[in-house]
Design a protein around this motif. Structure first.
Motif, short mmCIF file in Angstrom:
data_model
loop_
_atom_site.label_atom_id
_atom_site.label_comp_id
_atom_site.label_asym_id
_atom_site.label_seq_id
_atom_site.Cartn_x
_atom_site.Cartn_y
_atom_site.Cartn_z
N GLY A 41 -50.61 210.38 -27.76
CA GLY A 41 -50.41 209.14 -27.03
C GLY A 41 -51.56 208.86 -26.08
N GLU A 42 -51.34 207.91 -25.19
CA GLU A 42 -52.38 207.51 -24.24
C GLU A 42 -52.58 208.58 -23.17
OE1 GLU A 42 -54.40 204.80 -24.11
OE2 GLU A 42 -53.60 204.14 -26.03
N PRO A 43 -53.84 208.88 -22.82
CA PRO A 43 -54.10 209.85 -21.74
C PRO A 43 -53.79 209.25 -20.38
CG PRO A 43 -56.16 208.95 -22.58
CD PRO A 43 -55.07 208.39 -23.44
N GLU A 44 -53.63 210.12 -19.40
CA GLU A 44 -53.36 209.69 -18.03
C GLU A 44 -54.61 209.07 -17.39
OE1 GLU A 44 -50.99 211.78 -14.57
OE2 GLU A 44 -52.99 212.66 -14.72
N TRP A 45 -55.79 209.57 -17.73
CA TRP A 45 -57.05 209.11 -17.13
C TRP A 45 -58.12 209.09 -18.21
CZ3 TRP A 45 -61.77 211.64 -16.74
CH2 TRP A 45 -62.70 211.07 -15.88
N THR A 46 -58.99 208.07 -18.15
CA THR A 46 -60.12 207.99 -19.09
C THR A 46 -61.38 207.56 -18.36
OG1 THR A 46 -59.73 205.68 -19.68
CG2 THR A 46 -58.61 207.34 -21.02
N ASP A 47 -62.51 207.93 -18.92
CA ASP A 47 -63.80 207.49 -18.41
C ASP A 47 -64.78 207.45 -19.58
OD1 ASP A 47 -65.65 206.65 -16.48
OD2 ASP A 47 -66.38 208.69 -16.18
N ARG A 48 -65.73 206.56 -19.51
CA ARG A 48 -66.75 206.45 -20.56
C ARG A 48 -68.12 206.37 -19.90
NH1 ARG A 48 -66.50 202.40 -25.53
NH2 ARG A 48 -65.45 204.21 -26.37
#
Length: 107
Positions: A41-48
């Motif tokens: 599922g969707e992660p709690e935090w993301t960064d690119r």
């Protein structure tokens, strides 16, 4: 025997992992982002962010050297599975999972 036990303990205590479980599904190095999203599922935090990878091509006798640069997309995700499990830090390069790291316990 004690030495072997100590080595095994150190390996298990290391923060880098090769895989982790989302329910009954296994996420491991080499998986694609799409597969991880499908499993966890969707992660709690993301960064690119964007980075450069360099490589040098050399002729066997040194007559020619070429530097080659490639832009890579680095995505970082954190999954929080609750207070009884470690948070999982995932790093993808160009959509392929390259690093899994255990963080502190979740909340």
């Amino acid at each position: 025997m004690k030495r072997l036990l100590l080595i095994l303990c150190l390996i298990l205590a290391s923060t880098d992992a090769l895989a982790f479980r989302c329910g009954r599904k296994l996420v491991q190095i080499g998986d694609y982002k799409f597969d991880v999203l499908e499993k966890c599922g969707e992660p709690e935090w993301t960064d690119r962010r964007y980075g450069m990878r360099a490589s040098r091509l050399r002729h066997p006798y040194g007559a020619l050297e070429l530097d080659q640069y490639e832009e890579i997309v680095i995505d970082e995700w954190v999954y929080n599975f609750g207070s009884r499990r470690f948070k999982q830090f995932l790093q993808f390069e160009n959509g392929v999972l390259k690093k899994i790291e255990n963080l502190e316990y979740g909340r």
